[in-house]
Design an enzyme around this catalytic site. Structure first.
Site, PDB file in Angstrom:
ATOM      1  N   ARG A 166      11.205  -2.044   5.655  1.00 15.13           N
ATOM      2  CA  ARG A 166      11.001  -3.446   5.305  1.00 15.13           C
ATOM      3  C   ARG A 166      12.091  -4.347   5.882  1.00 15.13           C
ATOM      4  O   ARG A 166      12.076  -5.546   5.622  1.00 15.13           O
ATOM      5  CB  ARG A 166      11.044  -3.572   3.792  1.00 15.13           C
ATOM      6  CG  ARG A 166       9.687  -3.797   3.150  1.00 15.13           C
ATOM      7  CD  ARG A 166       9.927  -3.649   1.665  1.00 15.13           C
ATOM      8  NE  ARG A 166       9.041  -4.356   0.846  1.00 15.13           N
ATOM      9  CZ  ARG A 166       8.058  -3.781   0.168  1.00 15.13           C
ATOM     10  NH1 ARG A 166       7.795  -2.504   0.319  1.00 15.13           N
ATOM     11  NH2 ARG A 166       7.342  -4.480  -0.647  1.00 15.13           N
ATOM     12  N   ARG A 171      -4.049  -8.042  -9.992  1.00 15.37           N
ATOM     13  CA  ARG A 171      -4.006  -6.577  -9.838  1.00 15.37           C
ATOM     14  C   ARG A 171      -3.799  -5.883 -11.183  1.00 15.37           C
ATOM     15  O   ARG A 171      -2.999  -6.314 -12.009  1.00 15.37           O
ATOM     16  CB  ARG A 171      -2.885  -6.179  -8.888  1.00 15.37           C
ATOM     17  CG  ARG A 171      -2.677  -4.648  -8.847  1.00 15.37           C
ATOM     18  CD  ARG A 171      -1.817  -4.185  -7.724  1.00 15.37           C
ATOM     19  NE  ARG A 171      -0.586  -4.929  -7.605  1.00 15.37           N
ATOM     20  CZ  ARG A 171       0.221  -4.853  -6.556  1.00 15.37           C
ATOM     21  NH1 ARG A 171      -0.091  -4.054  -5.556  1.00 15.37           N
ATOM     22  NH2 ARG A 171       1.316  -5.554  -6.518  1.00 15.37           N
TER      23      ARG A 171
HETATM   24  P1  AP5 Z   1       5.861  -2.343  -3.453  1.00 15.57           P
HETATM   25  O1  AP5 Z   1       5.362  -1.549  -4.579  1.00 15.57           O
HETATM   26  O2  AP5 Z   1       5.870  -1.746  -2.099  1.00 15.57           O
HETATM   27  O3  AP5 Z   1       5.120  -3.704  -3.450  1.00 15.57           O
HETATM   28  P2  AP5 Z   1       4.588  -4.630  -2.246  1.00 15.57           P
HETATM   29  O4  AP5 Z   1       4.917  -4.366  -0.858  1.00 15.57           O
HETATM   30  O5  AP5 Z   1       5.018  -5.930  -2.717  1.00 15.57           O
HETATM   31  O6  AP5 Z   1       3.185  -4.224  -2.101  1.00 15.57           O
HETATM   32  P3  AP5 Z   1       2.170  -4.136  -3.194  1.00 15.57           P
HETATM   33  O7  AP5 Z   1       2.184  -2.779  -3.829  1.00 15.57           O
HETATM   34  O8  AP5 Z   1       2.373  -5.311  -4.104  1.00 15.57           O
HETATM   35  O9  AP5 Z   1       0.833  -4.424  -2.394  1.00 15.57           O
HETATM   36  P4  AP5 Z   1      -0.164  -3.565  -1.520  1.00 15.57           P
HETATM   37  O10 AP5 Z   1      -0.131  -4.060  -0.117  1.00 15.57           O
HETATM   38  O11 AP5 Z   1      -0.010  -2.101  -1.745  1.00 15.57           O
HETATM   39  O12 AP5 Z   1      -1.514  -4.099  -2.167  1.00 15.57           O
HETATM   40  P5  AP5 Z   1      -2.606  -3.371  -3.068  1.00 15.57           P
HETATM   41  O13 AP5 Z   1      -3.355  -2.396  -2.242  1.00 15.57           O
HETATM   42  O14 AP5 Z   1      -2.045  -2.909  -4.354  1.00 15.57           O
HETATM   43  O15 AP5 Z   1       7.363  -2.819  -3.746  1.00 15.57           O
HETATM   44  C1  AP5 Z   1       7.734  -3.366  -5.000  1.00 15.57           C
HETATM   45  C2  AP5 Z   1       9.186  -3.767  -4.949  1.00 15.57           C
HETATM   46  O16 AP5 Z   1      10.005  -2.603  -4.679  1.00 15.57           O
HETATM   47  C3  AP5 Z   1       9.575  -4.749  -3.847  1.00 15.57           C
HETATM   48  O17 AP5 Z   1       9.367  -6.092  -4.252  1.00 15.57           O
HETATM   49  C4  AP5 Z   1      11.059  -4.425  -3.649  1.00 15.57           C
HETATM   50  O18 AP5 Z   1      11.837  -4.982  -4.678  1.00 15.57           O
HETATM   51  C5  AP5 Z   1      11.088  -2.910  -3.810  1.00 15.57           C
HETATM   52  N1  AP5 Z   1      10.897  -2.177  -2.540  1.00 15.57           N
HETATM   53  C6  AP5 Z   1       9.853  -1.345  -2.214  1.00 15.57           C
HETATM   54  N2  AP5 Z   1      10.021  -0.846  -0.989  1.00 15.57           N
HETATM   55  C7  AP5 Z   1      11.185  -1.364  -0.509  1.00 15.57           C
HETATM   56  C8  AP5 Z   1      11.878  -1.237   0.724  1.00 15.57           C
HETATM   57  N3  AP5 Z   1      11.417  -0.459   1.725  1.00 15.57           N
HETATM   58  N4  AP5 Z   1      13.022  -1.934   0.879  1.00 15.57           N
HETATM   59  C9  AP5 Z   1      13.532  -2.710  -0.118  1.00 15.57           C
HETATM   60  N5  AP5 Z   1      12.916  -2.868  -1.307  1.00 15.57           N
HETATM   61  C10 AP5 Z   1      11.754  -2.204  -1.497  1.00 15.57           C
HETATM   62  O19 AP5 Z   1      -3.585  -4.626  -3.318  1.00 15.57           O
HETATM   63  C11 AP5 Z   1      -3.178  -5.724  -4.125  1.00 15.57           C
HETATM   64  C12 AP5 Z   1      -4.365  -6.182  -4.978  1.00 15.57           C
HETATM   65  O20 AP5 Z   1      -5.351  -6.780  -4.129  1.00 15.57           O
HETATM   66  C13 AP5 Z   1      -5.081  -5.057  -5.746  1.00 15.57           C
HETATM   67  O21 AP5 Z   1      -5.478  -5.542  -6.998  1.00 15.57           O
HETATM   68  C14 AP5 Z   1      -6.307  -4.724  -4.860  1.00 15.57           C
HETATM   69  O22 AP5 Z   1      -7.414  -4.272  -5.640  1.00 15.57           O
HETATM   70  C15 AP5 Z   1      -6.597  -6.076  -4.209  1.00 15.57           C
HETATM   71  N6  AP5 Z   1      -7.076  -5.962  -2.841  1.00 15.57           N
HETATM   72  C16 AP5 Z   1      -6.671  -5.073  -1.888  1.00 15.57           C
HETATM   73  N7  AP5 Z   1      -7.324  -5.305  -0.723  1.00 15.57           N
HETATM   74  C17 AP5 Z   1      -8.129  -6.379  -0.953  1.00 15.57           C
HETATM   75  C18 AP5 Z   1      -9.071  -7.109  -0.140  1.00 15.57           C
HETATM   76  N8  AP5 Z   1      -9.276  -6.782   1.152  1.00 15.57           N
HETATM   77  N9  AP5 Z   1      -9.730  -8.158  -0.711  1.00 15.57           N
HETATM   78  C19 AP5 Z   1      -9.500  -8.501  -2.020  1.00 15.57           C
HETATM   79  N10 AP5 Z   1      -8.660  -7.847  -2.830  1.00 15.57           N
HETATM   80  C20 AP5 Z   1      -7.966  -6.797  -2.305  1.00 15.57           C
END
Ligand code: AP5
Length: 208
Positions: free
Chosen positions: A90, A124
């Site tokens: 990231r 979500r």
């Molecule tokens: P992390 O858990 O990685 O969160 P994120 O990157 O913010 O990603 P998400 O899990 O929120 O989203 P996603 O892309 O997986 O979406 P999802 O499929 O769930 O990280 C959390 C925290 O940890 C960070 O803020 C940071 O503090 C820390 N961290 C983690 N890794 C780090 C790193 N490498 N370095 C530093 N800090 C780190 O989908 C989201 C929602 O949308 C779901 O409800 C889903 O059903 C819906 N959805 C999915 N696709 C679609 C679509 N095409 N249309 C409509 N709805 C959809």
């Protein structure tokens, strides 16, 4: 295919939603730094407690913590043939560290505009028993499990703004970094879950 795949994109882009399909096709284990950090928070380890403060504020956890977690994870046997990184790297320092310990063969970037992200994150919900991700509007859970669904503490409108800011300032520059290395595959993530799934499958078939 040897080497690891990186699933890249803003928070809520659909990385976790699409990861299962890639794991199924490639047999590479999913390595999600977000899931690893949430497990550490649940355990109440000193690292987990320190990370929680950053996560709750929508900030990135310091690079040295993340790099340590990844170094440890890559020593496990199932990582021999590469893994699917979800939410890592990231920052450019994370990518530079990764370059020294593993080979990245492709980076799949799921591109979604900010205005679509907030609705996705706030709606979500997760099933704590299976880890399955749902959405109140875009992927409703079956009624029989609705009662046990949970919402992540960082899935609120205020925190999502900080997460997006962190993404644009610290993570988005990695797209050019990987593009310069000829590894970036861009996917339009501003479409239905099913349509994005088709694009992901196409991208995987190009790299297998
Ligand atoms: P992390 O858990 O990685 O969160 P994120 O990157 O913010 O990603 P998400 O899990 O929120 O989203 P996603 O892309 O997986 O979406 P999802 O499929 O769930 O990280 C959390 C925290 O940890 C960070 O803020 C940071 O503090 C820390 N961290 C983690 N890794 C780090 C790193 N490498 N370095 C530093 N800090 C780190 O989908 C989201 C929602 O949308 C779901 O409800 C889903 O059903 C819906 N959805 C999915 N696709 C679609 C679509 N095409 N249309 C409509 N709805 C959809």
């Amino acid at each position: 295919m040897a080497g690891s795949i990186v699933l890249f994109g803003p928070p809520g882009a659909g990385k976790g939603t699409q990861a299962g399909k890639i794991v199924e096709i490639t047999s590479k284990p999913q390595v999600s730094t977000g899931d690893m950090l949430r497990a550490a928070v649940k355990l109440g380890s000193p690292m987990g407690l320190a990370a929680k403060e950053y996560m709750d504020a929508g900030l990135l956890v310091p690079d040295e913590v993340i790099i340590g977690l990844i170094q440890e994870r890559l020593q496990e046997d199932d990582a021999d043939q590469g893994v699917l990184f979800d939410g890592f790297p990231r920052t450019i320092p994370q990518a530079e560290s990764l370059e020294k310990i593993a080979t990245v063969s492709s980076v799949i970037s799921i591109e979604v505009p900010d205005d679509a992200i907030v609705d996705r994150i706030v709606g979500r919900r997760m099933d704590p028993e299976t880890g399955e991700i749902y959405h109140v509007q875009f992927k409703p859970a079956p009624p029989e499990i609705e009662g046990r669904l949970i919402q992540r503490p960082d899935d609120n409108e205020e925190t999502v703004r900080s997460r997006l800011e962190a993404y644009h300032n610290q993570t988005a520059p990695l797209a050019d970094w990987y593009s310069d290395r000829g590894l970036l595959i861009r996917i339009d993530g501003n479409a239905s879950i099913k349509q994005v799934g088709v694009s992901v499958e196409r991208a995987i078939s190009r790299i297998l």
